[in-house]
Enzyme design. Structure first.
Site, short mmCIF file in Angstrom:
data_model
loop_
_atom_site.label_atom_id
_atom_site.label_comp_id
_atom_site.label_asym_id
_atom_site.label_seq_id
_atom_site.Cartn_x
_atom_site.Cartn_y
_atom_site.Cartn_z
N SER A 94 -39.01 -26.08 10.62
CA SER A 94 -38.08 -27.14 10.24
C SER A 94 -36.69 -26.54 10.02
CB SER A 94 -38.55 -27.81 8.96
OG SER A 94 -37.49 -28.60 8.44
N HIS B 261 -38.75 -28.87 14.41
CA HIS B 261 -38.89 -30.05 13.56
C HIS B 261 -37.53 -30.40 12.95
CE1 HIS B 261 -41.41 -32.69 10.98
NE2 HIS B 261 -40.58 -32.37 9.99
N ASP C 231 -35.60 -32.85 10.37
CA ASP C 231 -35.81 -33.74 9.23
C ASP C 231 -34.59 -34.63 9.01
OD1 ASP C 231 -38.44 -33.16 8.15
OD2 ASP C 231 -37.68 -31.14 7.78
N MET D 111 -32.85 -37.55 7.02
CA MET D 111 -32.95 -38.21 5.70
C MET D 111 -31.71 -39.06 5.46
SD MET D 111 -34.38 -35.11 3.37
CE MET D 111 -35.56 -33.91 3.99
N HIS E 153 -38.49 -36.19 12.68
CA HIS E 153 -39.17 -36.82 11.54
C HIS E 153 -38.15 -37.70 10.81
CE1 HIS E 153 -41.31 -36.02 7.38
NE2 HIS E 153 -41.41 -37.27 7.77
N MET F 133 -37.08 -39.81 7.96
CA MET F 133 -37.35 -40.20 6.57
C MET F 133 -36.23 -41.16 6.19
SD MET F 133 -38.51 -36.50 5.19
CE MET F 133 -37.70 -35.73 6.58
N MET G 172 -47.86 -35.96 5.07
CA MET G 172 -46.94 -35.27 4.17
C MET G 172 -47.74 -34.61 3.06
SD MET G 172 -43.80 -35.43 5.17
CE MET G 172 -43.27 -34.45 3.78
N ASP H 150 -46.96 -31.37 6.86
CA ASP H 150 -45.56 -31.05 6.57
C ASP H 150 -45.35 -30.96 5.07
OD1 ASP H 150 -42.81 -30.87 6.54
OD2 ASP H 150 -42.44 -32.84 7.44
C1 DX5 Z 1 -39.67 -32.45 3.54
C2 DX5 Z 1 -39.55 -32.30 5.03
C3 DX5 Z 1 -40.14 -31.05 5.53
C4 DX5 Z 1 -39.52 -29.79 4.98
C5 DX5 Z 1 -40.65 -28.85 4.71
O1 DX5 Z 1 -39.25 -33.69 3.16
O2 DX5 Z 1 -40.16 -33.37 5.72
O3 DX5 Z 1 -40.19 -31.00 6.94
O4 DX5 Z 1 -38.61 -29.15 5.84
O5 DX5 Z 1 -40.15 -27.77 4.02
P1 DX5 Z 1 -41.09 -26.63 3.43
O6 DX5 Z 1 -41.83 -26.05 4.59
O7 DX5 Z 1 -40.12 -25.70 2.81
O8 DX5 Z 1 -42.01 -27.29 2.45
ZN ZN Z 2 -40.46 -33.07 7.98
#
Ligand code: DX5
Ligand code: ZN
Length: 220
Positions: free
Chosen positions: A10, A35, A37, A39, A68, A70, A139, A177
């Site tokens: 990620s 990956h 993320d 947000m 992903h 969110m 998750m 994840d």
């Molecule tokens: C969290 C994200 C993850 C995040 C995971 O909300 O969806 O993809 O990057 O990070 P680690 O591997 O540090 O838990």
């Molecule tokens: Zn993620």
């Protein structure tokens, strides 16, 4: 029998001042996916980046772009991320009452469709979308931040998702994840995870490529 494990580092934990370097590190590694993320500060407390960032980095990698979302109202953006260069767009079950419609839009762009669930959402909610999904993302932390601790009952949830995918859609991949590292990976792989997302473990490691290699070997 050895199982093929896909590692999806990620970039949330990469240095945002030089994201391209993070992508290029992944390009040289054993990871098959990257990956992303996304947000929005509403579905989760944090804000990261949008379509322009994915689009800007797309020319610098041939890896599979695993996006992903969110975000609230993912139906407004799923297709746009597909057009920006995502190979797979994953939306949260909790954010989308019309998952099936989003699936049609994403697949209409020739891309893969995934559905994610938060730690408190029961796996059984996915029964009627699994036949249409390419991936289920479990998750294993509350989404929003990297570097959190793995929530233990996620392993049992992966097992239940695996039973459903085997029954309803054996081609559907299972991704986990949050809090994945050398200590937590073996149990989730044993429970049925195919794709391991890892942010802080990979980018916080003195040798990120070696950390990726180690995770990729968890199915052996
Ligand atoms: C969290 C994200 C993850 C995040 C995971 O909300 O969806 O993809 O990057 O990070 P680690 O591997 O540090 O838990
Ligand atoms: Zn993620």
């Amino acid at each position: 029998m050895a199982r093929k494990i896909i590692v999806a580092p990620s970039v949330l934990s990469a240095d945002f001042a030089c994201l391209r370097e993070g992508v290029e590190m992944i390009n040289r590694s054993a990871a098959e996916w990257i990956h992303w993320d996304v947000m929005d500060g509403r579905f989760v407390p944090n804000i990261t980046f949008g379509m322009p960032v994915v689009k800007a980095l797309r020319p610098f990698s041939d890896k599979f772009f695993d996006v992903h979302l969110m975000i609230e109202n993912p139906e407004r953006y799923a297709e746009a991320f597909a057009k920006a260069g995502a190979d797979l767009v994953t939306v949260h079950y909790e954010a989308a009452p019309h998952l099936h419609r989003i699936m049609q839009e994403v697949k209409g762009q020739g891309k893969k469709f995934g559905v994610a669930i938060n730690p408190a959402t029961p796996a059984e909610c996915l029964r009627d979308i699994i036949p249409y999904a390419d991936l289920v993302l479990v998750m294993s932390v509350n989404p929003g931040f990297g570097g959190q601790k793995f929530i233990e009952n996620s392993t049992e949830k992966i097992r239940r998702v695996r039973r459903m995918t085997e029954e309803l859609n054996p081609d559907c991949l299972i991704e986990v994840d949050g809090g994945i590292n050398d200590a937590t990976a073996p149990a989730v792989v044993e429970a049925g995870a195919d794709v391991l997302v890892a942010g802080s473990y990979v980018f916080g490691h003195e040798n990120p490529a070696a950390a990726i290699e180690l995770l990729a070997g968890s199915g052996r």
